[in-house]
Design an enzyme around this catalytic site. Sequence first.
Site: not given
Ligand SMILES: NC(=O)c1ccc[n+]([C@@H]2O[C@H](COP(=O)([O-])OP(=O)(O)OC[C@H]3O[C@@H](n4cnc5c(N)ncnc54)[C@H](OP(=O)(O)O)[C@@H]3O)[C@@H](O)[C@H]2O)c1
Length: 368
Positions: A127, A212, A226, A230, A345
């Site tokens: 975002k 989780g 957050d 949005k 999710g």
């Molecule tokens: N999970 C959900 O339900 C959900 C829902 C809606 C939207 N989102 C959005 O989707 C995105 C991902 O969410 P997620 O739940 O998958 O998060 P996550 O599990 O924390 O994954 C984030 C990834 O980004 C990497 N990362 C962080 N900083 C970085 C950088 N400077 N350069 C390169 N890689 C980097 C992290 O790796 P390292 O920190 O190990 O480097 C990790 O692999 C977020 O923007 C979140 O707001 C998630």
Amino acid sequence: MAFARQFKASLPACPSQADANGLAIVVVGPGRVGSVVVDRLLSQTSRWRLAGLGNSTRMLTDTADRRKWRKQLASSEQPGNLESLTEHLLSQQARKRVVVDATASQAVAARHADWLEAGCDVVTANKWAMAAAQPRYRHLAAARRDSGQCYEHAATVGAGLPALAAIAALHAAGEPLLAVGGALSGTMTFLTGRINAGQAPSQALAEAVTAGLTEPDPRADLDGLDVARKLVILAREAGQALDLSDIAVESLVPPELASLSPQAFLEATDCLDAYWHKLARSAPGQGEVLRHVGRFDVNGTARVGLERVGRHHPLAALGDADNLIEIRTASYDQSPLVLRGPGAGIEVTALALWSGLCRVSECGRPCR
Ligand SMILES: NC(=O)c1ccc[n+]([C@@H]2O[C@H](COP(=O)([O-])OP(=O)(O)OC[C@H]3O[C@@H](n4cnc5c(N)ncnc54)[C@H](OP(=O)(O)O)[C@@H]3O)[C@@H](O)[C@H]2O)c1
């Protein structure tokens, strides 16, 4: 892995698969959401090519094996470096070169305009770019307009509920946005639902953490920012000049817990109960429920916080982690356009990124 199997089984064939050989893709941030996209790309052997992936510390530019990429990344000797990953992508022979941003990193978001200007398309769940402060946002808007590349950000709001597409279509048709808002955080819908059922906020939070549903540090869900991001993204999609600083954001984090370590915060959540009770002014009465709501309207309302709504209000009936986004325009005023569904999710967010890749494959210009 169950996620990946379920996700793969549930996806319809992409309409452009016949000519999709020419997409070279890098995934930045193969975390919970990004790794589902990586798995899916690596099972699409001859169609879309995963050219590389990287997190903040390591990257891989040879990612042929669907079963081993996690281990390969963990032991990779290539340090994580966005410049190198971009150069690698730009060196690929391809009809289109695409960056998928599945991080929540401001540093990665700051690259979106550069990627567009370099001739790459961008698909993002992050975002921070579309909610950035001016002038960074203006730079991105200009890059989207002038580059002719695709910028797909449906995954940033409502985990892909088609709210941004609806607003963009109405805006393109000349419908001025009057108001937008609703329950924009699946985590907060879960928490308020449990509180409405009689649980103490601290217990509800413990349950959400165990399930989780929260960020690793739940204060990122509770501080309201957050949801405010949005709201900015939704309003900007309709050409409204809303900034984060314009929004009155009520944080649900007691000030005395704000600077604790994440672990210390989780051990001190008893303070939430009295604090939330005070914020809600009193527990919801008969016929009312508590919800976490973000609202923007063109008359100057822009706020995020707890609200009490009647039991027959559409917000009252939301399921566990649902979002409900209400859009009002001149034609959708008395009866607003309402989108409701899972707002968080891993699967639905990964699906939104995958849909973005499908649209990129269909739209815009080929590589220069
Ligand atoms: N999970 C959900 O339900 C959900 C829902 C809606 C939207 N989102 C959005 O989707 C995105 C991902 O969410 P997620 O739940 O998958 O998060 P996550 O599990 O924390 O994954 C984030 C990834 O980004 C990497 N990362 C962080 N900083 C970085 C950088 N400077 N350069 C390169 N890689 C980097 C992290 O790796 P390292 O920190 O190990 O480097 C990790 O692999 C977020 O923007 C979140 O707001 C998630």
